[in-house]
Scaffold this active site. Structure first.
Site, PDB file in Angstrom:
ATOM      1  N   GLU A   1      40.891  44.778  -1.438  1.00 23.51           N
ATOM      2  CA  GLU A   1      41.501  46.023  -1.931  1.00 23.51           C
ATOM      3  C   GLU A   1      40.387  47.035  -2.173  1.00 23.51           C
ATOM      4  OE1 GLU A   1      44.742  46.482  -2.341  1.00 23.51           O
ATOM      5  OE2 GLU A   1      45.510  44.436  -2.188  1.00 23.51           O
TER       6      GLU A   1
ATOM      7  N   GLU B   1      48.335  52.476   3.619  1.00 20.44           N
ATOM      8  CA  GLU B   1      47.004  52.218   3.064  1.00 20.44           C
ATOM      9  C   GLU B   1      45.955  52.684   4.070  1.00 20.44           C
ATOM     10  OE1 GLU B   1      48.800  48.631   0.346  1.00 20.44           O
ATOM     11  OE2 GLU B   1      47.220  48.145   1.767  1.00 20.44           O
TER      12      GLU B   1
ATOM     13  N   HIS C   1      42.929  46.445   2.545  1.00 16.39           N
ATOM     14  CA  HIS C   1      44.049  47.148   1.909  1.00 16.39           C
ATOM     15  C   HIS C   1      43.527  48.196   0.938  1.00 16.39           C
ATOM     16  CE1 HIS C   1      47.433  44.250   2.823  1.00 16.39           C
ATOM     17  NE2 HIS C   1      46.383  43.561   3.213  1.00 16.39           N
TER      18      HIS C   1
ATOM     19  N   HIS D   1      49.927  47.130   5.416  1.00 14.53           N
ATOM     20  CA  HIS D   1      50.766  48.090   4.690  1.00 14.53           C
ATOM     21  C   HIS D   1      50.466  49.475   5.279  1.00 14.53           C
ATOM     22  CE1 HIS D   1      50.683  44.953   1.284  1.00 14.53           C
ATOM     23  NE2 HIS D   1      51.810  44.854   1.946  1.00 14.53           N
TER      24      HIS D   1
HETATM   25 ZN   LIG Z   1      48.230  46.409   0.903  1.00 17.01          ZN
END
Ligand SMILES: [Zn+2]
Length: 343
Positions: free
Chosen positions: A227, A67, A163, A64
């Site tokens: 994350e 990020e 992420h 992404h």
């Molecule tokens: Zn992500």
């Protein structure tokens, strides 16, 4: 010129973004310590020490594009390796996922790349956009990297897909453990991620089209979607909040073995997925505040989401929300719910 610039300043990511044509065809060279560097294409670089220890490590970031913290961490690790600040003891592949999305500061340009793995990129309309083409390229890079490792007798594979979340979280750093098809969940992996500052884990309950599931399922890698906190713009991350993960990843690459803390079940929060709620209708809506943090729990029978003809309710004590996003395309996942469990 570019080679010298790479070795002096290590600016692989900057060059990949600003002058991608430099890496239009693969480049190979060696560092002073004998490490072989292989640049497969923009944003894809691997390091093979002259006498590699057994691990084949994959670190991906920027799947992404907005990020940024994990991208900055990996960029720094690549710089350190290229400039000889430290040496790799194991083979390591860095993948900077979505370069065009980084340039516009968005999660993606046309399509969420982390729904395009395990061949999903070529299904439906096929390889019709840059994200689909790139997802296939990333898959191929991982496959080749692990295959080459096998040829030289490497005996361990891991992949951490890094992420940051769109929203805040009650548990700031958490990891999604891809579905293992009945194989045991590994406590040693939770210990490793705990050393990275991750104290919350989600055990998946089925196959997905995420990058980490691809490496786990097809190559037996210890793989996770990790994350690391909340999205911020490039240069606006408080890097002190990422010191633990940076140090632990550096240790993973540069030491034979990482010294890990003991397994302490009381320090960890483990959840299993209970409901996967997809948006199936135009009027899909979530029944809680837009900025409700991940891992917020709701009382039994609370209506979490609704759309024409159906209500999605809390089914179990302690059931909490993760990754809510009412704006996903129809047919895609709008919300996960999780309930506490233990290994
Ligand atoms: Zn992500």
């Amino acid at each position: 010129m570019p080679l010298q610039q790479l070795r002096q300043h290590g600016q692989f990511l900057a060059l990949s973004r600003q002058q991608p044509n430099l890496f239009a065809s693969p480049i190979e060279f060696s560092l002073d310590d004998g490490t072989q560097v292989y640049i497969r294409s923009p944003g894809i670089i691997s390091f093979t020490p002259s006498k590699p220890e057994g691990k084949d490590i994959v670190l991906s970031s920027g799947v992404h594009g907005n990020e940024t913290a994990p991208i900055e961490i990996c960029d720094e690790l690549v710089q350190g390796l290229l400039t000889g600040q430290f040496s790799a003891r194991h083979r390591v592949l860095f993948l900077f996922g979505n370069l065009p999305a980084m340039d516009i500061g968005e999660r993606f340009v046309e399509e969420n790349m982390n729904r395009l793995f395990s061949g999903a990129h070529s299904k439906g309309p096929g390889l019709v956009n840059a994200e689909r083409v790139r997802a296939k390229e990333l898959e191929d890079a991982v496959a080749d990297f692990y295959q080459q490792g096998e040829w030289i007798g490497q005996n361990y594979r891991c992949h951490y897909d890094l992420h940051t979340a769109i929203r805040g979280s009650k548990n700031e750093k958490f990891a999604v453990y891809p579905y293992r098809h009945g194989q045991p969940w590994k406590k040693s992996q939770l210990q490793f991620l705990f050393a990275c500052g991750v104290n919350t884990f989600l055990l998946s309950n089925g196959p997905t089209t995420t990058f980490s599931y691809y490496s786990s399922n097809e190559f037996g890698a210890d793989a996770f979607t990790v994350e690391l906190g909340k999205v911020a713009a490039f240069g606006e991350n408080d890097m002190s909040r990422f010191a633990q993960v940076r140090e632990t990843l550096l240790a993973l690459i540069s030491q034979d073995e990482v010294a890990l803390p003991g397994y302490d079940p009381n320090a960890l929060h483990v959840f299993r997925i209970n409901q996967v709620i997809n948006r199936t209708k135009e009027d899909f809506r979530l029944n809680f505040a837009d900025d409700a943090p991940n891992f917020t729990d709701f009382p039994l029978d609370y209506v979490l989401a609704e759309e024409e003809g159906v209500q999605y309710k809390v089914q179990e004590q302690g059931e909490a929300i993760v990754f809510p996003n009412a704006k996903v395309a129809i047919g895609q996942r709008a919300l996960l719910t999780v309930v506490p469990t233990s290994l």
